[in-house]
Structure formats: C-alpha cells, structure tokens
Design an enzyme around this catalytic site. Structure first.
Site, PDB file in Angstrom:
ATOM      1  N   ASP A 201      -7.705 -39.371 -20.920  1.00 42.21           N
ATOM      2  CA  ASP A 201      -7.011 -38.853 -20.808  1.00 42.21           C
ATOM      3  C   ASP A 201      -5.927 -37.696 -20.362  1.00 42.21           C
ATOM      4  OD1 ASP A 201      -4.148 -40.673 -22.318  1.00 42.21           O
ATOM      5  OD2 ASP A 201      -4.080 -38.977 -21.301  1.00 42.21           O
TER       6      ASP A 201
ATOM      7  N   ASP B  90      -0.977 -37.962 -18.093  1.00 45.96           N
ATOM      8  CA  ASP B  90       0.517 -38.724 -19.108  1.00 45.96           C
ATOM      9  C   ASP B  90       1.467 -38.367 -18.493  1.00 45.96           C
ATOM     10  OD1 ASP B  90       0.757 -39.107 -21.471  1.00 45.96           O
ATOM     11  OD2 ASP B  90       1.031 -37.420 -21.672  1.00 45.96           O
TER      12      ASP B  90
ATOM     13  N   GLU C 217       0.474 -42.597 -15.721  1.00 46.54           N
ATOM     14  CA  GLU C 217       1.853 -42.728 -16.657  1.00 46.54           C
ATOM     15  C   GLU C 217       3.422 -42.138 -15.424  1.00 46.54           C
ATOM     16  OE1 GLU C 217       2.758 -40.627 -20.207  1.00 46.54           O
ATOM     17  OE2 GLU C 217       3.479 -42.872 -21.076  1.00 46.54           O
TER      18      GLU C 217
ATOM     19  N   HIS D 177      -0.194 -47.274 -27.649  1.00 45.32           N
ATOM     20  CA  HIS D 177       0.098 -46.894 -28.718  1.00 45.32           C
ATOM     21  C   HIS D 177       1.545 -46.339 -28.795  1.00 45.32           C
ATOM     22  CE1 HIS D 177      -0.566 -43.549 -25.350  1.00 45.32           C
ATOM     23  NE2 HIS D 177      -0.344 -42.802 -25.840  1.00 45.32           N
ATOM     24  N   ASP D 178       2.210 -46.433 -27.099  1.00 44.66           N
ATOM     25  CA  ASP D 178       3.643 -45.498 -27.935  1.00 44.66           C
ATOM     26  C   ASP D 178       4.677 -47.008 -27.994  1.00 44.66           C
ATOM     27  OD1 ASP D 178       2.856 -44.058 -24.929  1.00 44.66           O
ATOM     28  OD2 ASP D 178       2.613 -43.259 -26.881  1.00 44.66           O
TER      29      ASP D 178
HETATM   30  O1  TEU Z   1       4.497 -40.699 -23.402  1.00 50.44           O
HETATM   31  C1  TEU Z   1       6.031 -40.651 -22.463  1.00 50.44           C
HETATM   32  C2  TEU Z   1       6.558 -40.945 -23.187  1.00 50.44           C
HETATM   33  O2  TEU Z   1       7.519 -41.373 -23.009  1.00 50.44           O
HETATM   34  C3  TEU Z   1       6.744 -42.422 -24.669  1.00 50.44           C
HETATM   35  O3  TEU Z   1       6.207 -41.342 -25.396  1.00 50.44           O
HETATM   36  C4  TEU Z   1       7.328 -43.407 -24.558  1.00 50.44           C
HETATM   37  O4  TEU Z   1       7.829 -43.439 -23.853  1.00 50.44           O
HETATM   38  C5  TEU Z   1       8.381 -42.952 -25.591  1.00 50.44           C
HETATM   39  O5  TEU Z   1       7.538 -42.684 -26.497  1.00 50.44           O
HETATM   40  C6  TEU Z   1       9.415 -44.075 -25.586  1.00 50.44           C
HETATM   41  O6  TEU Z   1      10.579 -44.183 -26.710  1.00 50.44           O
HETATM   42  C7  TEU Z   1       3.232 -40.233 -23.635  1.00 50.44           C
HETATM   43  C8  TEU Z   1       2.238 -40.707 -24.692  1.00 50.44           C
HETATM   44  O7  TEU Z   1       1.541 -41.753 -24.043  1.00 50.44           O
HETATM   45  C9  TEU Z   1       3.114 -40.388 -25.826  1.00 50.44           C
HETATM   46  O8  TEU Z   1       1.747 -40.959 -26.840  1.00 50.44           O
HETATM   47  C10 TEU Z   1       3.129 -38.880 -26.016  1.00 50.44           C
HETATM   48  O9  TEU Z   1       3.240 -38.767 -27.016  1.00 50.44           O
HETATM   49  C11 TEU Z   1       4.392 -38.369 -24.892  1.00 50.44           C
HETATM   50  O10 TEU Z   1       3.354 -38.874 -23.326  1.00 50.44           O
HETATM   51  C12 TEU Z   1       3.854 -36.771 -24.657  1.00 50.44           C
HETATM   52  O11 TEU Z   1       2.742 -36.417 -24.569  1.00 50.44           O
END
Ligand code: TEU
Length: 546
Positions: A95, A195, A245, A319-320
């Site tokens: 990642d 990311d 992403e 994970h989000d």
């Molecule tokens: O996530 C991007 C992001 O915006 C996510 O956090 C999600 O869309 C949001 O939480 C929805 O409310 C990426 C990673 O997957 C995330 O874990 C990181 O916190 C973020 O980027 C910053 O690097």
C-alpha cells in the site's frame, strides 16, 4: 494485461494475527496464516501499510517508506512473507501512501527546520494565524490547513494534521516516490494499492470553495493522469497488479485511470456504491440503504467501465468501511444468506473481486457502546463534532456504531478461544462478542459455511470464462431491489439473479431457466413455477443457460 480470473485478499496487519503476544497484529502473524489464505484460493494479498509510522492513522501516516515499523516486525519478516507467499502462488501488493507523509517524516522535519528544498516537498502557504489560506475541510474534520508559527506558514493536510500533503508538482517529490516503488519491486512485491491517488494533483491557485468542502478543486486534479503515466512508465509498472483508491471520483476519470491503452493503473476502486446510506451524501447522517440507487450505480459503473475498456476493483468491505453484512444484509436472522448474497453480487460481476479479512467468515460490525472502545482518529474526531452539532453522546455513539471505520478493524476471529485466537493478550481494539460463534475454526471444515461459499465463488471465477472475462449486460426488471445480470463469452452464458433485501420477491423471468444448470445459490432449493421465480429473503441464484 491483468489476468481477470484472480482474487485479492486485503489484510489490515494490525488486526490480522498477533504472533508475539503484544495485542497487535504483525507480519509474522501474516506468515502464520498463509496456508489459510492458500486454502481459500486467493491469488494476491494487499497489505495495508506497515512502514515506520507514529500510527496516528494506523500506518497511513508514513514516516519512512523504506523501513518496517518495529510494532509489525522486521525487514527480514517482510522478505520471508514475500517469499513464503510466493511459494503458495500468492503475490504481495503493498500500500503506497503517496498523497501525504507523516509530519514525523524526515522530509517534513527538514521543512520545519527551514530547509526550503524540503518545504517545496509539501504545500506551504505564507500567512498569518488569523487568515487560513482556504476554507477547505479535512476529511477527518476541521480545517485542511495547520499553521506553523515559527515559519509563519500554513501547510495543507487533507486528512489528519499529522499527515502533510506532498507537492506532486515538484519533480523531486515524484522522483523520490519512484525510488520507493523500485525499492519494493526489487524486494519481490508484485503490485501496489495507491492510497487516495486521485488527490495528488492540486490546483495551481488555491481558492475558497463557496459550494463545498474544497474537494472539487483537488479531486481528479489537473495533472493527475500525467503524473500517474510518468510514475508507471518510469518504474515499469505497466504489467503489475496496481489499483488506485479513487476518492469521490468520476466514471470518465476511472476509465482513463484503468484503460490499459492509457498506461496508468490496472484497476480502480470507486466508492459511489458505498454512499447509498449517506443522507444527502453525508457519511455522518444516517439513512437506510437506497437499494434502487445501489442497483443503478452497479449498472452504470459496470456498463461504463466495460464501454471504456477499464477495470473495476469490486468490493463492499475494507478497513475504512463498516461490515457489509451489517450494513446491507441482516447479520442475525439472515446472517448466512445475506453474507452469501452480497458475496455473489460482487464476485460474479465484471472486474477483480477483493475480499477484506473476515468478510469470508461473515464477521459483523463491532456493536461498541462507549467511546472508550474506539480507536480510529476519524471516529474520535467525529464523536466530538457530532456533539458540537448538538447530538447527545448516545446519539453520536449510535452514528459511530453504524459508520465508524473501527467496524472493519476489530481483530480477525480465528477461533472461540479468549481473544478469538488473534492474540494471547487483550487486543489493541475490542472484539465483538460474537467471535465465539463466528470464527474460522467453526467454518473451515463446514461445507455449508460462508467460508466455503467464498471458496466456491473463487473457483467459479477460475472455472468459468464468462465470469472472469465475459461481457456483462443487465436484464431490467420492475423490482428496484432485484438485480439480474448476464455474463457471457463465446463458450457460455451465465445469468445472475440477486434479491438484495429481506422481502420475498416474485420475479417474472424473460427466459426459461433450467435449475439443473444451477452453478451456485445461497439456498439449497430454488422455486420456479413457469416463468415466475420465487425469491426468498436475500436469495441469489447463478445459473448457466448456455
Ligand atoms: O482512505 C481515504 C478516505 O477518504 C477514507 O478515509 C474514507 O473514504 C473515509 O474514511 C470515509 O469517511 C485512505 C485510507 O484507506 C484510509 O485508511 C486513510 O485514513 C486515508 O486514506 C488517509 O491516508
């Protein structure tokens, strides 16, 4: 060209398996579970970051792209993970958090010390503490700018203030990041997840957003395609397993990001289908899922990406995100049926399916009841913000229970032992109570388990070219909560019918279906009377017609 009969498994190392009894998942724990993943039948592992980081955002705040955070293990552990996975025909995807670094990164420390070379690695704006450069909001709440008094400058952070956005307009930054890619490629990494990579190109001028939170200025920004082409070309990633992403992106841009003729990425994650339960588009304002919108979004994106020769990364969990079974299914009364329906919906569509750790077991949301149980920086920020907006603590906790990213970060449920076999001590984040019944050990040898249903779906993708490489078309029906699509290639034609909800449905069939040609269903028996298919709650049916 990406082989489309492949499946990716996403691991969040901190919550996957703790091998050394400190309550944190680690790389040796991942190595321990490679046989489990080989049995499941996955082809790639996407691991979220385990690089040196202060862990304010669980590793998405990288302080050193070249070294492993000691909480997770050592470089030797990573090298063993890569080689042991390869022995099992599993490739590792790392990642890459290239939109920002941790403010603990040496580059940012040098910038703070006044080094102009490194200040130009980030987005600093001269100013005074009373005048923020723009009214843009951080995605984690609050302003997207932080003031540094001794520099008399603001810096941009689209996420937490400890995650400073990099200046991709600076060729020195782009060259630094290319070196990171090449370093891990040399180590045997076969792919990368990038990311929020569609946020890397910021506008030439920074202005207030009088109709939004600023994202329209930096999302799919002015030079994003140019920068991606350069990154891929200069590091030889054209044929690697790469996925971007794409936050708040568009279909048109995703075609450009993933059409192989463009020389950018192999495939894309978009999130539009994961906002159908956001009231007025706001994550923190609840509404029941709009299944009509969900159905239309899948149709639009499947047909649009197909039309543009792009490639979707297909997923419902990561994970989000909250656990899909709790969000879109019924994680009690129809736990098995709804988990298997959601899996079928995703795995039989066009694209590359991603399984998030525990999804294959039917793991659910956490059911936390106190703020002390939460760990996620976004959730903790929004608990305060929601109460500042006038919610009571209980109301804010109810919203967090539905929306928190911690729902997807509870420890992997390996067995019914104390701490679910994840650790021998209290894990860094509390387990849901249901680990005693929902766990790998209870499902592994049960032919009727969700785990073994996922195994079958993965094999169907490998054994049926219509599913891996076939076209997709949709059969319109009058029911907004039933999706019918057709996967077809020269050799075969497969119809996929999915009842998205708990209600029973009567579907008028536009063709005769011979149940003897059923490939898979989440019910042992399916009921067809003439041209009427009676669908039970969350029933799905995959059937070969040619
Ligand atoms: O996530 C991007 C992001 O915006 C996510 O956090 C999600 O869309 C949001 O939480 C929805 O409310 C990426 C990673 O997957 C995330 O874990 C990181 O916190 C973020 O980027 C910053 O690097």
């Amino acid at each position: 060209m990406i082989k489309r009969d492949k499946v990716v498994y996403q691991i969040y190392p901190k919550s996957f398996k703790d091998s050394n009894g400190d309550g944190l998942g680690d790389i040796r724990g991942m190595i321990e579970k490679l046989d489990y993943l080989q049995d499941l039948g996955v082809d790639y592992i996407w691991s979220t970051p385990f690089f040196v980081s202060p862990q304010n955002d669980n590793g998405y705040d990288v302080a050193d792209y070249y070294n492993i955070d000691s909480r997770y293990g050592t470089m030797e552990d990573v090298e063993e993970l890569i080689s042991e996975a390869k022995k099992r025909n599993i490739g590792l995807m790392f990642d890459m958090v290239f939109n920002h670094t941790s403010t603990e990164h040496e580059w940012f420390k040098k910038a703070l010390a006044g080094d102009e070379k490194y200040q130009n690695y980030y987005i600093f704006k001269d100013g005074t503490p009373d005048k923020v450069p723009t009214n843009w909001a951080s995605k984690f709440g609050g302003s997207a700018w932080e003031y540094i008094p001794h520099l008399k400058k603001w810096y941009l952070h689209l996420f937490d203030k400890t995650q400073a956005d990099l200046n991709w307009d600076n060729p020195e930054v782009r060259d630094e990041l290319k070196k990171v890619i090449l370093f891990w490629k040399e180590k045997g990494v076969v792919g990368y997840r990038f990311d929020v990579v569609n946020l890397i190109s910021k506008p030439a001028t920074f202005e207030d957003d009088d109709i939004g939170d600023g994202r329209r200025f930096y999302t799919d920004g002015p030079n994003v395609h140019e920068y991606l082409k350069e990154l891929v070309k200069d590091t030889g990633m054209e044929d690697m397993m790469t996925v971007g992403e794409m936050s708040s992106t568009s279909l048109e841009n995703c075609v450009r990001y993933s059409n192989p003729d463009e020389g950018e990425l192999a495939m894309v994650f978009n999130f539009h289908h994961l906002k159908v339960d956001y009231k007025n588009g706001d994550k923190w304002t609840l509404q029941a899922p709009d299944y009509k919108q969900l159905k239309n979004l899948f149709k639009t994106w499947q047909l649009g990406i197909q039309e543009g020769n792009g490639l979707n990364a297909m997923f419902l969990c990561n994970h989000d995100q909250p656990r899909a079974i709790s969000r879109f299914g019924n994680d009690t009364k129809y736990w098995k049926e709804s988990a298997e329906m959601l899996a079928t919906l995703i795995h039989m569509m066009q694209g590359i399916p991603y399984i998030y750790q525990g999804e294959e077991l039917g793991m659910t949301n956490h059911g936390y009841t106190t703020i002390e149980q939460y760990r996620d920086v976004e959730s903790l920020n929004y608990y305060k913000i929601l109460m500042e907006r006038g919610m009571t603590s209980d109301e804010a906790l109810h919203v967090l229970n539905e929306r928190s990213r911690d729902n997807g970060r509870t420890p992997m449920q390996w067995n019914s032992d104390t701490y679910a076999g994840f650790s021998t001590v209290e894990p860094w984040i509390p387990l849901p109570e249901n680990y005693k019944t929902i766990n790998a050990e209870s499902e592994f040898h049960d032919e009727t388990s969700i785990y073994n249903y996922y195994k079958k779906l993965i094999q169907i993708r490998k054994n049926h070219r219509a599913i891996s490489y076939g076209s997709i078309s949709f059969i319109d029906n009058e029911d907004d909560e039933v999706i019918v699509y057709v996967r077809e290639c020269e050799e075969e034609r497969i119809v996929v019918i999915v009842n998205l909800v708990e209600d029973k449905k009567e579907l008028i069939l536009h063709e005769n279906l011979d149940l003897a040609s059923k490939i898979i269903s989440n019910y042992d028996s399916n009921e067809v009377n003439g041209n009427i298919l009676s669908l039970k709650p969350y029933e799905c049916l995959v059937i070969k017609t040619r």
